[in-house]
Design a protein around this motif. Structure first.
Motif, PDB file in Angstrom:
ATOM      1  N   VAL A   5     -34.804 -46.312  34.873  1.00  0.00           N
ATOM      2  CA  VAL A   5     -35.599 -45.968  33.693  1.00  0.00           C
ATOM      3  C   VAL A   5     -36.646 -44.935  34.088  1.00  0.00           C
ATOM      4  O   VAL A   5     -37.387 -45.129  35.058  1.00  0.00           O
ATOM      5  N   TYR A   6     -36.704 -43.851  33.334  1.00  0.00           N
ATOM      6  CA  TYR A   6     -37.611 -42.743  33.608  1.00  0.00           C
ATOM      7  C   TYR A   6     -38.668 -42.643  32.512  1.00  0.00           C
ATOM      8  O   TYR A   6     -38.381 -42.868  31.328  1.00  0.00           O
ATOM      9  N   VAL A   7     -39.888 -42.302  32.914  1.00  0.00           N
ATOM     10  CA  VAL A   7     -40.942 -42.020  31.944  1.00  0.00           C
ATOM     11  C   VAL A   7     -40.932 -40.513  31.719  1.00  0.00           C
ATOM     12  O   VAL A   7     -41.298 -39.736  32.602  1.00  0.00           O
ATOM     13  N   VAL A   8     -40.485 -40.095  30.545  1.00  0.00           N
ATOM     14  CA  VAL A   8     -40.271 -38.666  30.298  1.00  0.00           C
ATOM     15  C   VAL A   8     -41.355 -38.044  29.425  1.00  0.00           C
ATOM     16  O   VAL A   8     -41.412 -36.815  29.286  1.00  0.00           O
ATOM     17  N   GLN A  48     -35.784 -47.053  19.540  1.00  0.00           N
ATOM     18  CA  GLN A  48     -36.548 -48.288  19.319  1.00  0.00           C
ATOM     19  C   GLN A  48     -38.011 -48.000  19.618  1.00  0.00           C
ATOM     20  O   GLN A  48     -38.329 -47.035  20.341  1.00  0.00           O
ATOM     21  N   ALA A  49     -38.900 -48.852  19.102  1.00  0.00           N
ATOM     22  CA  ALA A  49     -40.322 -48.728  19.418  1.00  0.00           C
ATOM     23  C   ALA A  49     -40.940 -50.104  19.576  1.00  0.00           C
ATOM     24  O   ALA A  49     -40.653 -51.023  18.797  1.00  0.00           O
ATOM     25  N   TYR A  50     -41.773 -50.231  20.600  1.00  0.00           N
ATOM     26  CA  TYR A  50     -42.575 -51.433  20.815  1.00  0.00           C
ATOM     27  C   TYR A  50     -44.034 -51.013  20.702  1.00  0.00           C
ATOM     28  O   TYR A  50     -44.488 -50.131  21.434  1.00  0.00           O
ATOM     29  N   VAL A  51     -44.750 -51.635  19.779  1.00  0.00           N
ATOM     30  CA  VAL A  51     -46.098 -51.185  19.437  1.00  0.00           C
ATOM     31  C   VAL A  51     -47.094 -52.317  19.660  1.00  0.00           C
ATOM     32  O   VAL A  51     -46.953 -53.401  19.079  1.00  0.00           O
ATOM     33  N   ALA A 100     -29.389 -51.568  26.101  1.00  0.00           N
ATOM     34  CA  ALA A 100     -29.495 -51.826  24.665  1.00  0.00           C
ATOM     35  C   ALA A 100     -29.922 -50.581  23.899  1.00  0.00           C
ATOM     36  O   ALA A 100     -29.632 -50.438  22.714  1.00  0.00           O
ATOM     37  N   ALA A 101     -30.639 -49.674  24.589  1.00  0.00           N
ATOM     38  CA  ALA A 101     -31.068 -48.414  23.981  1.00  0.00           C
ATOM     39  C   ALA A 101     -31.161 -47.373  25.077  1.00  0.00           C
ATOM     40  O   ALA A 101     -31.283 -47.696  26.264  1.00  0.00           O
ATOM     41  N   ASP A 102     -31.110 -46.112  24.682  1.00  0.00           N
ATOM     42  CA  ASP A 102     -31.185 -45.018  25.648  1.00  0.00           C
ATOM     43  C   ASP A 102     -32.563 -44.367  25.701  1.00  0.00           C
ATOM     44  O   ASP A 102     -32.938 -43.788  26.718  1.00  0.00           O
ATOM     45  N   CYS A 103     -33.299 -44.440  24.599  1.00  0.00           N
ATOM     46  CA  CYS A 103     -34.611 -43.794  24.528  1.00  0.00           C
ATOM     47  C   CYS A 103     -35.528 -44.663  23.669  1.00  0.00           C
ATOM     48  O   CYS A 103     -35.224 -44.933  22.505  1.00  0.00           O
ATOM     49  N   CYS A 226     -36.574 -43.489  29.051  1.00  0.00           N
ATOM     50  CA  CYS A 226     -35.156 -43.285  28.733  1.00  0.00           C
ATOM     51  C   CYS A 226     -34.301 -43.454  29.969  1.00  0.00           C
ATOM     52  O   CYS A 226     -34.795 -43.544  31.095  1.00  0.00           O
ATOM     53  N   SER A 227     -33.003 -43.480  29.743  1.00  0.00           N
ATOM     54  CA  SER A 227     -32.039 -43.570  30.830  1.00  0.00           C
ATOM     55  C   SER A 227     -31.831 -42.191  31.455  1.00  0.00           C
ATOM     56  O   SER A 227     -32.178 -41.160  30.865  1.00  0.00           O
TER      57      SER A 227
END
Length: 394
Positions: A5-8, A48-51, A100-103, A226-227
């Motif tokens: 997982v990369y922080v882009v 997706q978003a986690y807030v 489960a998600a790519d971004c 993201c992946s």
């Protein structure tokens, strides 16, 4: 199979005092748009978003993100006290790592009121009942606000066991101010000396002065993860990877040890850090830069030991030797930390993420830690949860 997982993309807004900020939807939208610009990505690509936020009504995460776009994606609202922002990041990473998600977007914000933290729902059991009972038993001083008793009591326990003098905490606060002076997004940028910290109003005689506590703050911060395949497909920057991450909650020692250091999460943080070091295959001596949870100068000192940056009881020497700043063993809180940058609860963990990603990219300007390749993040919420994250320059 787990994916890297990369922080882009990262972004945040300047932190401000309560009453001086924009409303939370506007702050949050600016932080998200800053992260999208940093990534070079359109919001429509986020899946997706986690807030995260602590003081807000249900679905405030949707209200904030609708300022950015209404794309129909899942939006999950997160509340884990002061570790809320990192919990959002933890969930975002899990979604990508599992496939489960790519971004995925992790967002945190807080629109706070002045003064000490308090309960909102007073007609039901408080999440802090057992913490309050333990604190009353161990330190008393019911006239002092609870947060000060929690962390001041933990610092006092360290002072009593190891002879740590009060001015050690003042040195930590002075260091935070020097670091924050180079951070344009910090709330307090004025440099203060150890002596000035000692001479501010006394909050608890012999234990704490006012500047040893972080201020209530408003703000927002965001990160996009993201992946590797998604990043390559969209030409994104993959220079920073989350090498390891863990979350822990309270164990038997929290109340069983009859020690205020345990009440505020010492063993919880220690166990979390050990999981991360094991997963990453490195130790604390391999880390060049740390953003840790200094809600009080006392907790910064305790966190040095919990994270293994120094031995148990060695924190005073660690501070006196300058091993917590530039030119020492590891630079702690180059952003100024919660003490100087500010502590908008839901945003704090993602502001830490923003700082460390910029450090590993070499974009921290006057705050830059030379040669930074491994960065550690520690975010603690009483009640309780701790998230520790290891970032790696790829």
């Amino acid at each position: 199979m787990k994916q890297d997982v990369y922080v882009v993309g990262v972004g945040m807004v300047p932190f401000t005092k309560p009453g001086a900020s924009e409303p939370y939807p506007q702050m949050a939208a600016k932080a998200v748009n800053a992260a999208l610009r940093d990534a070079g990505l359109d919001y429509g690509k986020v899946q997706q978003a986690y807030v995260g936020y602590v003081y807000g009504d249900s679905t405030a995460g949707q209200r904030a993100l609708y300022e950015v776009g209404m794309t129909g994606i899942p939006v999950v609202n997160v509340n884990n006290n002061c570790s809320t922002g990192s919990t959002a990041l933890f969930l975002a990473r899990q979604a990508v790592m599992s496939g489960a998600a790519d971004c995925v977007l992790a967002l945190g914000f807080e629109q706070m009121n002045p003064g000490a933290l308090g309960s909102v729902f007073k007609d039901r059991a408080s999440a802090f009942e057992r913490f309050d009972e333990a604190t009353e038993e161990l330190v008393g001083h019911g006239e002092i606000p609870l947060a000060l008793r929690y962390f001041g009591g933990a610092g006092l326990a360290h002072m009593q066991e190891f002879g740590t003098p009060l001015n050690t905490f003042a040195k930590i606060r002075a260091k935070a101010s020097r670091h924050a002076s180079n951070n344009p997004l910090a709330l307090f940028r004025t440099v203060v000396t150890e002596e000035e910290v000692m001479n501010t109003p006394v909050m608890w005689p012999g234990v704490m002065t006012r500047l040893m506590a972080c201020p209530p703050t408003c703000g927002s911060a965001a990160a996009i993860v993201c992946s590797e395949a998604f990043a390559k497909q969209h030409g994104l920057n993959t220079s920073v990877r989350i090498r390891a991450q863990a979350m822990t909650t309270d164990g038997p020692a929290t109340f069983g040890a009859k020690d205020m250091r345990e009440v505020v999460g010492f063993s919880m943080a220690k166990a979390c850090a050990e999981k991360v070091y094991a997963e990453a295959g490195v130790g604390p001596k391999d880390v060049q830069v740390v953003e840790l949870h200094d809600c009080f100068a006392h907790n910064e000192l305790l966190s040095y030991e919990a994270l293994g940056l120094c031995e148990r009881g060695g924190a005073q020497k660690f501070v006196d030797d300058g091993d917590n700043t530039y030119g020492g063993q590891v630079v702690t809180n180059p952003s100024g930390g919660l003490l100087s940058k500010g502590h908008p609860l839901g945003a704090t963990g993602l502001a830490q993420c923003t700082e460390l990603v910029q450090q590993l990219r070499g974009q921290a300007e006057k705050r830059q830690v030379e040669g930074a390749r491994l960065a550690l993040q520690h975010n603690l919420g009483l009640g309780g949860a701790c998230v520790v994250t290891m970032y790696e320059k790829v």
